[in-house]
Design a protein around this motif. Structure first.
Motif, PDB file in Angstrom:
ATOM      1  N   LEU A 154       3.073 -19.702 -38.854  1.00 23.22           N
ATOM      2  CA  LEU A 154       2.387 -20.656 -39.730  1.00 23.22           C
ATOM      3  C   LEU A 154       3.152 -20.887 -41.027  1.00 23.22           C
ATOM      4  CD1 LEU A 154      -1.417 -19.867 -39.327  1.00 23.22           C
ATOM      5  CD2 LEU A 154      -0.168 -21.878 -38.593  1.00 23.22           C
ATOM      6  N   ASP A 177       6.012 -23.416 -39.599  1.00 19.74           N
ATOM      7  CA  ASP A 177       5.669 -24.617 -38.833  1.00 19.74           C
ATOM      8  C   ASP A 177       5.134 -25.726 -39.735  1.00 19.74           C
ATOM      9  OD1 ASP A 177       6.483 -24.190 -36.315  1.00 19.74           O
ATOM     10  OD2 ASP A 177       4.548 -23.560 -35.514  1.00 19.74           O
ATOM     11  N   ASN A 178       4.869 -26.854 -39.099  1.00 22.21           N
ATOM     12  CA  ASN A 178       4.276 -27.971 -39.813  1.00 22.21           C
ATOM     13  C   ASN A 178       2.922 -27.573 -40.412  1.00 22.21           C
ATOM     14  OD1 ASN A 178       2.582 -30.557 -39.994  1.00 22.21           O
ATOM     15  ND2 ASN A 178       4.622 -31.350 -39.562  1.00 22.21           N
ATOM     16  N   LEU A 194       0.255 -29.141 -40.715  1.00 23.67           N
ATOM     17  CA  LEU A 194      -0.931 -29.605 -39.987  1.00 23.67           C
ATOM     18  C   LEU A 194      -1.506 -28.484 -39.122  1.00 23.67           C
ATOM     19  CD1 LEU A 194      -2.764 -32.043 -39.352  1.00 23.67           C
ATOM     20  CD2 LEU A 194      -1.250 -32.558 -37.453  1.00 23.67           C
ATOM     21  N   PHE A 195      -0.636 -27.698 -38.471  1.00 27.11           N
ATOM     22  CA  PHE A 195      -1.101 -26.578 -37.640  1.00 27.11           C
ATOM     23  C   PHE A 195      -1.891 -25.593 -38.489  1.00 27.11           C
ATOM     24  CE2 PHE A 195       2.966 -27.497 -35.160  1.00 27.11           C
ATOM     25  CZ  PHE A 195       2.309 -28.281 -34.225  1.00 27.11           C
ATOM     26  N   VAL A 203      -5.289 -27.038 -39.533  1.00 27.21           N
ATOM     27  CA  VAL A 203      -6.271 -27.066 -38.441  1.00 27.21           C
ATOM     28  C   VAL A 203      -6.894 -25.681 -38.260  1.00 27.21           C
ATOM     29  CG1 VAL A 203      -6.440 -27.190 -35.915  1.00 27.21           C
ATOM     30  CG2 VAL A 203      -5.311 -29.015 -37.172  1.00 27.21           C
ATOM     31  N   PHE A 204      -6.048 -24.661 -38.273  1.00 24.42           N
ATOM     32  CA  PHE A 204      -6.537 -23.291 -38.069  1.00 24.42           C
ATOM     33  C   PHE A 204      -7.372 -22.829 -39.264  1.00 24.42           C
ATOM     34  CE2 PHE A 204      -5.730 -18.600 -38.219  1.00 24.42           C
ATOM     35  CZ  PHE A 204      -6.491 -18.294 -37.115  1.00 24.42           C
ATOM     36  N   LEU A 243       4.367 -34.429 -33.765  1.00 25.60           N
ATOM     37  CA  LEU A 243       4.210 -33.026 -33.361  1.00 25.60           C
ATOM     38  C   LEU A 243       3.790 -32.941 -31.905  1.00 25.60           C
ATOM     39  CD1 LEU A 243       2.240 -31.775 -36.473  1.00 25.60           C
ATOM     40  CD2 LEU A 243       4.665 -31.470 -36.020  1.00 25.60           C
ATOM     41  N   LYS A 291       0.673 -28.033 -28.581  1.00 25.13           N
ATOM     42  CA  LYS A 291       0.597 -26.998 -29.612  1.00 25.13           C
ATOM     43  C   LYS A 291      -0.567 -27.266 -30.568  1.00 25.13           C
ATOM     44  CE  LYS A 291       3.864 -24.724 -32.682  1.00 25.13           C
ATOM     45  NZ  LYS A 291       5.249 -24.766 -33.151  1.00 25.13           N
ATOM     46  N   LEU A 292      -0.739 -28.525 -30.896  1.00 23.92           N
ATOM     47  CA  LEU A 292      -1.852 -28.889 -31.778  1.00 23.92           C
ATOM     48  C   LEU A 292      -3.179 -28.572 -31.093  1.00 23.92           C
ATOM     49  CD1 LEU A 292      -2.555 -30.144 -34.509  1.00 23.92           C
ATOM     50  CD2 LEU A 292      -2.562 -32.379 -33.424  1.00 23.92           C
ATOM     51  N   TRP A 307      -3.886 -24.907 -31.377  1.00 25.57           N
ATOM     52  CA  TRP A 307      -4.363 -24.565 -32.730  1.00 25.57           C
ATOM     53  C   TRP A 307      -5.807 -25.002 -32.930  1.00 25.57           C
ATOM     54  CZ3 TRP A 307      -2.842 -20.908 -35.600  1.00 25.57           C
ATOM     55  CH2 TRP A 307      -1.491 -20.529 -35.632  1.00 25.57           C
ATOM     56  N   LEU A 308      -6.163 -26.159 -32.378  1.00 20.49           N
ATOM     57  CA  LEU A 308      -7.559 -26.611 -32.479  1.00 20.49           C
ATOM     58  C   LEU A 308      -8.492 -25.647 -31.758  1.00 20.49           C
ATOM     59  CD1 LEU A 308      -7.151 -30.459 -31.955  1.00 20.49           C
ATOM     60  CD2 LEU A 308      -8.333 -29.387 -33.869  1.00 20.49           C
ATOM     61  N   LEU A 361      -7.921 -22.456 -31.209  1.00 22.43           N
ATOM     62  CA  LEU A 361      -7.990 -21.201 -31.955  1.00 22.43           C
ATOM     63  C   LEU A 361      -8.894 -21.358 -33.184  1.00 22.43           C
ATOM     64  CD1 LEU A 361      -4.272 -19.958 -31.799  1.00 22.43           C
ATOM     65  CD2 LEU A 361      -6.181 -19.383 -30.295  1.00 22.43           C
ATOM     66  N   GLY A 362      -8.802 -22.524 -33.836  1.00 22.29           N
ATOM     67  CA  GLY A 362      -9.689 -22.776 -34.982  1.00 22.29           C
ATOM     68  C   GLY A 362     -11.148 -22.729 -34.563  1.00 22.29           C
TER      69      GLY A 362
END
Lengths: 138, 221
Positions: A86, A89-90, A92-93, A96-97, B42, B46-47, B50-51, B53-54
């Protein structure tokens, strides 16, 4: 406003190169160092527990429990930043988390507060399954 | 062209982006997860992880807060009667080390080193399996001490929380073994490094959840 496909393409690839530039993942040697640090923190955590077994009955309970929570958060951040990339990385990731995490922490802190988890009254109620029912008059 | 172009670009990435500019010649965008061009530039996969996991934070948040509310509500057996901190500390360390081996698996495939990839995937799976074996042993010994799933509110909350985590670890092991088999059959090469990275994200998440559980449930009972 007028947008061309060419403009979009350039922007997309600029973003891609920008991303590639920022994707500087740690080396294996750095991973070993991070792993060692995490192992040491875990040892400290367990050591803190055994300094006063159990910590919550000790006269320094607030300090010991505070230390345990600090080390827990530190480990969480280090694993997220280095192992989950994290930090590199970008954004945005990460956003979101973190959004999910903040939402979860906020919602469940509110739940615990609504159950008066932090008050002395909650402590007094513990030890009996019927305590809540009696208090509600059920 | 109208200002609907960005939306079209997102839907039809190949047409919209066209060939890579000269300055990207030789850069393997796919291996960095950048092949999936969209509005953000992106990787969608991967996004998506992450969604997930969030959102999974909310699941574990619910289980942890329920445990906190229920752990002292009830009569009979309690946390201080059953927990074996040295044993659980070793389990926690094993899971932490599995995160280490997972990052080596990710960096191995990024370098195109298939043998090392398989080795680290296997090590990660074995460490995960050891953690699960420890959890099964722990649950069995608790049960023998008289703590069943419905014994009291503490036991129900404890087994639900740690059991859900155990299921996550087990799913992770299945994904790791799938990657191992894919690599063995030559279907997991350097150009699919992102797949390993995404499974790695899941695995590290399982690890950080255990970091929370270990402190909140075991060390501060």
């Amino acid at each position: 406003m007028t947008v061309t496909h060419e403009g979009t393409a350039d922007a997309g690839y600029e973003a891609a190169t920008d991303e590639a530039r920022h994707e500087h993942h740690p080396s294996d040697a750095q991973y070993w160092k991070v792993g060692l640090a995490l192992g040491l923190i875990t040892l400290l955590e367990v050591g803190t527990y055994f300094i006063a077994d159990p910590p919550y009955d000790h006269e320094l309970a607030p300090l010991l429990i505070g230390s345990l929570i600090f080390m827990m958060v530190l480990k969480f951040i280090v694993i997220g930043a280095y192992f989950m990339h994290l930090k590199f990385d970008n954004r945005l990731f990460r956003n979101v988390f973190v959004a999910g995490l903040v939402l979860a922490v906020g919602v469940y802190l509110a739940v615990l507060t609504s159950f008066e988890y932090w008050s002395d009254r909650y402590e007094a109620d513990t030890g009996s399954e019927d305590a809540v029912l009696v208090e509600d008059g059920s | 062209m109208t200002d609907t172009a960005p939306a079209q670009a997102a839907d039809t990435p190949t047409e919209a982006t066209g060939p890579a500019p000269d300055h990207l010649d030789g850069v393997d965008l796919e291996s960095w997860g950048l092949g999936t061009n969209n509005a953000t530039g992106l990787s969608n996969n991967k996004l998506g992880m992450w969604l997930f996991l969030g959102s999974d934070c909310l699941l574990f948040g619910a289980l942890i807060s329920t445990y906190l509310l229920m752990r002292h509500r009830g009569t009979g057996i309690g946390p201080e009667d059953v927990f074996d901190i040295p044993f659980t500390s070793v389990s926690s360390f094993v899971l932490l080390m599995s995160s280490m081996s997972m990052v080596f698996a990710v960096s191995s495939i990024a370098r195109g080193d298939d043998q090392k990839l398989r080795l680290w995937l296997l090590v990660t799976s074995l460490l995960g399996g050891t953690f699960i074996a420890g959890q099964v042993y722990e649950f069995t010994s608790f049960y023998r001490e008289g703590m069943g799933y419905t014994t009291n509110l503490f036991s129900s909350a404890f087994y639900s929380l740690t059991g859900f985590h155990g299921v996550h670890v087990s799913v992770g092991i299945i994904m790791l073994m799938s990657l191992f088999v894919l690599s063995l059959t030559g279907r997991l090469k350097q150009d699919r490094a992102e797949t390993v990275e995404i499974v790695g994200l899941y695995w590290h998440f399982v690890d950080i959840v255990w970091v929370l559980i270990f402190t909140i449930v075991y060390l501060i009972p």
